[in-house]
Enzyme design. Sequence first.
Site, PDB file in Angstrom:
ATOM      1  N   ASN A 168      22.216 -85.575 -81.901  1.00  0.00           N
ATOM      2  CA  ASN A 168      21.268 -86.647 -81.594  1.00  0.00           C
ATOM      3  C   ASN A 168      20.591 -86.503 -80.226  1.00  0.00           C
ATOM      4  OD1 ASN A 168      23.784 -87.210 -80.459  1.00  0.00           O
ATOM      5  ND2 ASN A 168      23.512 -89.419 -80.600  1.00  0.00           N
ATOM      6  N   GLU A 214      33.939 -88.373 -76.598  1.00  0.00           N
ATOM      7  CA  GLU A 214      32.961 -89.464 -76.551  1.00  0.00           C
ATOM      8  C   GLU A 214      32.492 -89.681 -77.978  1.00  0.00           C
ATOM      9  OE1 GLU A 214      29.716 -91.341 -76.868  1.00  0.00           O
ATOM     10  OE2 GLU A 214      28.776 -89.754 -75.705  1.00  0.00           O
ATOM     11  N   CYS A 261      24.840 -93.086 -79.873  1.00  0.00           N
ATOM     12  CA  CYS A 261      26.144 -93.744 -79.888  1.00  0.00           C
ATOM     13  C   CYS A 261      26.114 -95.085 -79.170  1.00  0.00           C
ATOM     14  CB  CYS A 261      27.197 -92.835 -79.257  1.00  0.00           C
ATOM     15  SG  CYS A 261      26.770 -92.300 -77.565  1.00  0.00           S
TER      16      CYS A 261
END
Length: 487
Positions: A154, A253, A287
């Site tokens: 992303n 993460e 995220c």
Amino acid sequence: MDLTNNLDKQYIDGKWLVGNHEDIIENNNPFNQEVLQKIQGASTDDVDTAYQAAAQAASSWANSLPQRRSEVVSKVGRLISENKKAIIEWLIKEAGSTHVKAEVEIQICQAIIKEAASFPSRSHGYIMNSTIPGKENRVYRRPLGVMGIISPWNFPLHLSMRSVATSIALGNTIVLKPASQTPVTGATLIARLFEEAGLPKGVLNVVIGKGSEIGDYFVTHKTPQLISFTGSTPVGKNIGKLAGEALKKVALELGGNNVFIVMSDANIDQAVDAALFGKFMHQGQICMSINRIVLQEDIADEFVEKFVNKAKTLKAGDPSDKKVTIGPLIDVDQVGRIKEDIDKSVKAGAKILLDGKIEGTLMHPIVIDHVTDDMPIAANEIFGPVAVMIRFKNEEEALKIANSKDFGLSGALHTRDIEKGVAFARKVETGMIHINDQTVNDEPNVPFGGEKGSGIGRFNGEFILEEFTRLQWVSIQHEARDYKPFA
């Protein structure tokens, strides 16, 4: 600098090589499905060779002068500036980035490179007092050694670079495995930049392969001391399990189900603008994106009306068009998953207020109101341009909603009463939360990371130094010590 040659190959020990696995990885433009590259995948033998090269380079790079490491990292930053146009083109055609998202990604990437370039001189040990007479305690900080880095699709350039640049600056060597959807902006482009910057061979290596073929092997390999992973929570949990069994350090993460809470005393216009950015930047494929917009009942109708009116003006389409703010999702599987959650939630009572059309991988903005926290579109991480509205009566209910999921990455809260906002924010189980702002924030000097299912460890600034280095205690007994009753 040539950003065309060799970007479809593995980069191992300073050489651009064809992978040894029979699988061919197609690198497609997510908007029009144009095949950008066909890459021969890496095999487990290639992983072995890459880790071996990193291990062989580890000692000399760890002992290199700090100014040398800083110089290499700084030069990469300059090369990105010099080749910005070409890099933006790659981010658009490979990751589906709009122009504004590509600009933002390069900006935060440059910020973390600048921060990383300062790490060689900021990385220090300690001299500490001892409880033993005549003893001196020294604590030395050393590189970890070899690191395995797995990056997502992303924000491929930034989310690879924040581990790569930091690791290299601190004297570590690396094997980098990018997402199969973004092998160039997530890896080979980065390798090319460091190669041009004069990084010695073996310090950075790239293996491109399917996770099903080399993923577990990459993690369990005996060589790396740490696995850094950015991606989904289910995959992160498996990596944590595999790394834990091998007693490797991890920096994870992972996903988020982030809340954007608007109290009755908030500045509604400011909150609407913040929510539009936090929800629709990069089509919600971040995220930190807003997953649930949580509104106090007495201002909910006003907020929703203004939000819908502005969402209608956002242009979706070809991300190469500078007027487009909503580009494609990374693939059609993501579209199908989101559509299923929408349909189930509507059957459960949710109301679609803005029904954006779906064209292949392109989803126009969708707004859904009267959602409850247990509906699929609220319970699951969306990762798409769907805005979900949940209403609450009081702060107690808002806090319950905020903490209801097994995620704790980011959040936002709008109120005119700052101290009330801070008091509420400190009760939210999240690694990051922003008052009178939106959820998508990343700064190079502050701790970035989550709680619960959103990950382990912190990136950025002095906080990443603790993750990517190790400490060794060396004591010196300057005066004879009394060992009675043994002496």
